[in-house]
Design a protein around this motif. Sequence first.
Motif, short mmCIF file in Angstrom:
data_model
loop_
_atom_site.label_atom_id
_atom_site.label_comp_id
_atom_site.label_asym_id
_atom_site.label_seq_id
_atom_site.Cartn_x
_atom_site.Cartn_y
_atom_site.Cartn_z
N ARG B 22 0.86 -1.19 0.00
CA ARG B 22 0.00 0.00 0.00
C ARG B 22 0.89 1.23 0.00
O ARG B 22 1.93 1.26 0.66
N GLY B 23 0.44 2.22 -0.68
CA GLY B 23 1.21 3.46 -0.72
C GLY B 23 2.54 3.28 -1.45
O GLY B 23 3.49 4.04 -1.25
N TYR B 24 2.60 2.26 -2.29
CA TYR B 24 3.82 1.98 -3.07
C TYR B 24 4.20 3.20 -3.91
O TYR B 24 3.39 3.74 -4.64
N ASN B 25 5.44 3.62 -3.75
CA ASN B 25 5.88 4.83 -4.46
C ASN B 25 6.95 4.51 -5.51
O ASN B 25 7.79 5.35 -5.81
N GLY B 26 6.94 3.30 -5.99
CA GLY B 26 7.90 2.95 -7.04
C GLY B 26 9.20 2.40 -6.49
O GLY B 26 10.09 2.01 -7.25
N LYS B 27 9.32 2.37 -5.19
CA LYS B 27 10.57 1.91 -4.61
C LYS B 27 10.31 0.80 -3.60
O LYS B 27 9.47 0.94 -2.71
N VAL B 28 11.00 -0.30 -3.75
CA VAL B 28 10.88 -1.40 -2.81
C VAL B 28 12.25 -1.58 -2.17
O VAL B 28 13.25 -1.71 -2.88
N THR B 29 12.30 -1.54 -0.85
CA THR B 29 13.61 -1.68 -0.20
C THR B 29 13.94 -3.15 0.03
O THR B 29 13.07 -4.03 -0.04
N THR B 30 15.20 -3.39 0.33
CA THR B 30 15.63 -4.75 0.65
C THR B 30 14.82 -5.31 1.82
O THR B 30 14.41 -6.47 1.82
N PHE B 31 14.54 -4.44 2.80
CA PHE B 31 13.82 -4.93 3.97
C PHE B 31 12.36 -5.22 3.66
O PHE B 31 11.75 -6.13 4.23
N ASP B 32 11.79 -4.46 2.71
CA ASP B 32 10.44 -4.79 2.23
C ASP B 32 10.43 -6.21 1.68
O ASP B 32 9.53 -7.01 1.95
N LEU B 33 11.46 -6.50 0.89
CA LEU B 33 11.55 -7.82 0.27
C LEU B 33 11.69 -8.91 1.32
O LEU B 33 11.06 -9.97 1.24
N VAL B 34 12.53 -8.64 2.31
CA VAL B 34 12.73 -9.61 3.40
C VAL B 34 11.41 -9.84 4.13
O VAL B 34 11.03 -10.99 4.39
N ASP B 35 10.71 -8.77 4.41
CA ASP B 35 9.46 -8.91 5.15
C ASP B 35 8.44 -9.73 4.36
O ASP B 35 7.73 -10.57 4.92
N ARG B 36 8.40 -9.48 3.05
CA ARG B 36 7.44 -10.24 2.24
C ARG B 36 7.86 -11.71 2.16
O ARG B 36 7.03 -12.61 2.28
N ALA B 37 9.16 -11.95 1.97
CA ALA B 37 9.66 -13.33 1.92
C ALA B 37 9.32 -14.06 3.21
O ALA B 37 8.94 -15.25 3.21
N ALA B 38 9.44 -13.34 4.32
CA ALA B 38 9.22 -13.96 5.63
C ALA B 38 7.77 -14.37 5.85
O ALA B 38 7.47 -15.11 6.79
N THR B 39 6.87 -13.91 4.98
CA THR B 39 5.47 -14.36 5.13
C THR B 39 5.27 -15.79 4.62
O THR B 39 4.23 -16.38 4.84
N VAL B 40 6.27 -16.31 3.92
CA VAL B 40 6.16 -17.70 3.44
C VAL B 40 6.39 -18.64 4.62
O VAL B 40 7.48 -18.61 5.22
N PRO B 41 5.43 -19.46 4.98
CA PRO B 41 5.63 -20.36 6.12
C PRO B 41 6.80 -21.32 5.84
O PRO B 41 6.82 -21.97 4.81
N GLY B 42 7.74 -21.34 6.75
CA GLY B 42 8.88 -22.25 6.60
C GLY B 42 10.12 -21.58 6.05
O GLY B 42 11.23 -22.09 6.21
N LEU B 43 9.96 -20.44 5.40
CA LEU B 43 11.14 -19.73 4.90
C LEU B 43 11.83 -19.07 6.09
O LEU B 43 11.22 -18.26 6.80
N ASN B 44 13.08 -19.41 6.32
CA ASN B 44 13.75 -18.91 7.52
C ASN B 44 15.18 -18.43 7.30
O ASN B 44 15.93 -18.23 8.24
N ALA B 45 15.57 -18.27 6.04
CA ALA B 45 16.91 -17.76 5.78
C ALA B 45 16.86 -16.85 4.56
O ALA B 45 15.90 -16.88 3.79
N VAL B 46 17.91 -16.06 4.39
CA VAL B 46 17.92 -15.12 3.29
C VAL B 46 19.34 -14.90 2.78
O VAL B 46 20.30 -14.97 3.54
N ASP B 47 19.45 -14.72 1.47
CA ASP B 47 20.72 -14.35 0.85
C ASP B 47 20.59 -12.94 0.27
O ASP B 47 19.59 -12.65 -0.38
N PHE B 48 21.61 -12.14 0.45
CA PHE B 48 21.61 -10.80 -0.15
C PHE B 48 22.55 -10.77 -1.35
O PHE B 48 23.63 -11.36 -1.31
N ASN B 49 22.11 -10.05 -2.37
CA ASN B 49 23.03 -9.75 -3.47
C ASN B 49 23.86 -8.53 -3.09
O ASN B 49 23.33 -7.54 -2.60
N TYR B 50 25.15 -8.63 -3.37
CA TYR B 50 26.01 -7.50 -3.08
C TYR B 50 26.55 -6.96 -4.40
O TYR B 50 26.98 -7.76 -5.24
N PRO B 51 26.50 -5.67 -4.65
CA PRO B 51 26.20 -4.61 -3.70
C PRO B 51 24.73 -4.21 -3.62
O PRO B 51 24.33 -3.54 -2.66
#
Lengths: 328, 328, 328, 328
Positions: B22-51
């Motif tokens: 909601r209120g999406y302004n064209g920008k999704v942050t890394t933490f937004d992505l993490v939060d959405r991923a974390a809604t998947v039951p059982g998903l409990n780890a994350v890899d980041f792309n650098y940079p």
Amino acid sequence: MTAFDFAARLNSFRVGAKEYWRGYNGKVTTFDLVDRAATVPGLNAVDFNYPDHLEGVTEAETRDRLQAAGVRLNGYAMRYYTEPEFKIGAFTNPDPAIRRKAIDLTLRGLDSLAEAGGDLMTLWLGQDGFDYSFQADYDRLWEMSVEGIREVAAHNPAIDISLEYKPNEPRSFSVMPDAATTLLAIRDVGLPNLGVTLDFAHSLYANEMPANTAALIARHSRVLGIHLNDGYGKRDDGLMVGAVHVMQTVELLHALDGIGYRGVIYFDTFPDTTGLDPVAECTVNIATVTAIGRVVDRLRNNEMLAAAIQKQDAAASQAIVQAALFGS
Amino acid sequence: MTAFDFAARLNSFRVGAKEYWRGYNGKVTTFDLVDRAATVPGLNAVDFNYPDHLEGVTEAETRDRLQAAGVRLNGYAMRYYTEPEFKIGAFTNPDPAIRRKAIDLTLRGLDSLAEAGGDLMTLWLGQDGFDYSFQADYDRLWEMSVEGIREVAAHNPAIDISLEYKPNEPRSFSVMPDAATTLLAIRDVGLPNLGVTLDFAHSLYANEMPANTAALIARHSRVLGIHLNDGYGKRDDGLMVGAVHVMQTVELLHALDGIGYRGVIYFDTFPDTTGLDPVAECTVNIATVTAIGRVVDRLRNNEMLAAAIQKQDAAASQAIVQAALFGS
Amino acid sequence: MTAFDFAARLNSFRVGAKEYWRGYNGKVTTFDLVDRAATVPGLNAVDFNYPDHLEGVTEAETRDRLQAAGVRLNGYAMRYYTEPEFKIGAFTNPDPAIRRKAIDLTLRGLDSLAEAGGDLMTLWLGQDGFDYSFQADYDRLWEMSVEGIREVAAHNPAIDISLEYKPNEPRSFSVMPDAATTLLAIRDVGLPNLGVTLDFAHSLYANEMPANTAALIARHSRVLGIHLNDGYGKRDDGLMVGAVHVMQTVELLHALDGIGYRGVIYFDTFPDTTGLDPVAECTVNIATVTAIGRVVDRLRNNEMLAAAIQKQDAAASQAIVQAALFGS
Amino acid sequence: MTAFDFAARLNSFRVGAKEYWRGYNGKVTTFDLVDRAATVPGLNAVDFNYPDHLEGVTEAETRDRLQAAGVRLNGYAMRYYTEPEFKIGAFTNPDPAIRRKAIDLTLRGLDSLAEAGGDLMTLWLGQDGFDYSFQADYDRLWEMSVEGIREVAAHNPAIDISLEYKPNEPRSFSVMPDAATTLLAIRDVGLPNLGVTLDFAHSLYANEMPANTAALIARHSRVLGIHLNDGYGKRDDGLMVGAVHVMQTVELLHALDGIGYRGVIYFDTFPDTTGLDPVAECTVNIATVTAIGRVVDRLRNNEMLAAAIQKQDAAASQAIVQAALFGS
């Protein structure tokens, strides 16, 4: 380009036996095949399959007959598919007795080769692989391969053992499907008389770029054999040289020139299954390699090409090589 | 089967941003992505792309936000394709300054990773390769790769460096196209904190049998990462687990069980290009791996299966595994 | 799922002849093969290769012996590769006399089939193709194929002629490499007793999705034969059903159910080259198809699946099919 | 050989924008691209992607600017992948409203093309396909494709509609993966202003022999476009002409000569992803086609070649073509 010796698949020369050999009685001997192969202008070396090509002849006879035919012995290549018992494996057969039989056959091949005056044994371990998930213990397949190769290589340090890899066929997966896996095995074996045979068509359908593969082999081991042919990169088509990958063939011969390869160019093509006259077909192969050799000569010590490669500038190098190719 | 941790491609969770946030302004942050991923039951780890995933955030923040989201940091994966200058090579770029930049970026990634509390860096050297014959000096490509990997691995011995191979794309040929070539490079580098990431779909179109590859890696180095997905063996399809190669997936998980793999199962799938909801898609992946885990459990310590494999009797093993699969 | 009749490659049952047939004298008759095949529980139909399987027996005998063995005649399949003269073409042979011989052999096959009480002739025109650029006049190959098929189909309108396509092998390229080309040829021929045999492994390495291909054939012609097996999508592996593409096999059987296919399921697998006992192997194939049939039953008239497919929502359909597969 | 008009991928000329255009402000217009393309000696035609290349310009302006640049309009090519909503289908989108939008966009493209003075619209229906088993109703996909193409083709009979097929990417399977399937669809549509664009690299990885495909298209429909490039037969590599399949390129141009193709040769290559200067790259492409044209000239009306082809004697034809190629 280096003046190469040329050899060709001896069994190709069985084609049209009835028409070729007067008084043909259903049997073509190894020496018949050699004599017919020797009619190809420029063909001056030969490889024998062991045991089949050596059946019923002595090594001394073999030496004499080759000398008479004016061709030299390049080496032997082991054949394990003549026996049904090797169908699911030679060095990796699950039955220890059959595995032993495959190794012993190879040792006898080495002895025969030494007696015949040769020093290069090619091993295509085509039966050693698997078709299914859950068919085999992969660690055991690797160990049996490495141990088998080690025993064979240790048998006679004066004979070079060249491993010829192939992605599949007859098995769905080979233990030695590509150059890199073969080089890993060679390191695991750890004996100096090992090396690799690069078959152009095998390399293509192993998703390799042949000149890159030649460099990788030369860095980690030795290029002991070159099987030239061509294909569409999807299976072992066995086509005449230059029928498809002209640029990649130019590049491979250029690379072999660079690493100082002095072995034989062996045409591993299938005139028998493509319905061609084997002498005509081999003659075309030698003409093509000769023509490509002139292209390689034009590219040797070409500073503009070296500069383009240094910059990884494919537009520049393509222009130079195309000009050398089309003779403009 | 081992209870695995699960992670998934973070960028998949960008799909449908406008509808999701909601209120999406064209920008999704890394933490937004993490939060959405974390809604998947059982998903409990994350890899980041650098940079890219670390831009504009600190490592300390990252740790906090991951903790809050209830997921742990599996590691980082370097990304070199975000810069046009790396297009024809990162570690193998013909321009020494650009090559230096790629290595330095990697070293900064290692420092950031250490600070963020992680110890696994995945390197997919996807830009390092060639498209044309006569484009590059293959020896030089190999040396630049090996030296680059060595410098990176030596930077921080506490961080494991996992090499993820891929046959092609974006380049027509990769310097590290398959497991065996990667293992050769690892031997050439000679440092203990190296290992390999096996991506199931990459393995298939490298003409490998994944469970065999896992065994080969475990023998010569270490399996440091598993990317599960599926495909048709011709390109990097990025399909959901079990969509095609059910038996090969069962066999790989069985093999990982055997070698004691304790890392994360990372779903490297493309719901974004296949038009799927990323949360639903990831949920199906976890359900499938869980179901396959039950099949693996039924096969563990199965003496009949072991006997069939010992004899390389695929009819017997197929019957046993099909029975375990179909639950009959 | 429909209760299918099952048949299998008769020549597979030659494996291990010495051990199987007491008093084996080096010769296995067609009826020996039928009798051994009939020992597989559930196998109830048989295909003969013409001319080889009919050599030395009469059609009347054949009918009697099949009845005695409790299996019905599914049909004949022409074999042109038994003669070296057909090597570079049967219906497309450049020599008009050899081409005529191939067609006449086929007509005799049709007459024999009618007399034996069958009504399905499968044509795999495997020799009709090319290996090289500049080898053949492609228009002429097409015309010779279409005219040959037309003559054969017109010979006896009561016999269905089913064209079995295959991408390559033995030729590098086939005139009929895939379903769509075969359907074009069928339209060009324009006779109603034509149809297509879908071989699962051929379809995979023709880059087809088998269930899509079944629908395409049903729309433009008729599915007259199904050869079940499996492979890795790169060549004609001849593996047991479900060894690789479990989901695609489920989907194909689901699709055949939908189009009302009532023909035989013929197992075109190669236990002979994969070192398996043919009776055990065929038994596993029937068990697998039966298990998959139960999955298909669970999916029939499934409204959630229909809704997912209507929306092309693969995450939803995957979840439903995986649940049906793993029995959860 | 026919003197062809040449065109090239316009977007390739975006490469290195910052260096090429002084005062570059982050935006390159369509006309900038045309002007840069026109600097390639010999390039004299251009294709626009619709809608992207026509955004913000009028058709009248377009005509003027092309005239000023000295290049003619070859035609338009529709692009559906610019919109995320078309991700799982344009003409086959499961949402009727989105499907309608795709067709309407195409109709607007046809109107714009007519106004701009062109008469060739290329449709690459790259989004229309599927990734998974059980994702789509294959009959429905076919019907939506055929009906969509019919509506588009009926819109303006004066404009030729050319279907460009491609095996996969972005989808795992395309509804129109190869020439034969496309020809079946063209028959089903049944309108005369349809034809096919043969993209050399697509053809290779569809397992086709391009010259055979050209003949098949000419027999059943019309060759309306030729995209020249090269690749390794496994994916859409986008390489320069002659980089791999020299003989197959010679044969295709020879075949086009034979069927009287008078359209444009369009270079569908990717200098942008292979790191090349687009002007240099295109210049090499034109030089290569010109050199190959001389080879084709040497082969025209060659009676020995015709005789070899008549006999399907590949050794003879290979010798003749290699001699023409290497200029000996």
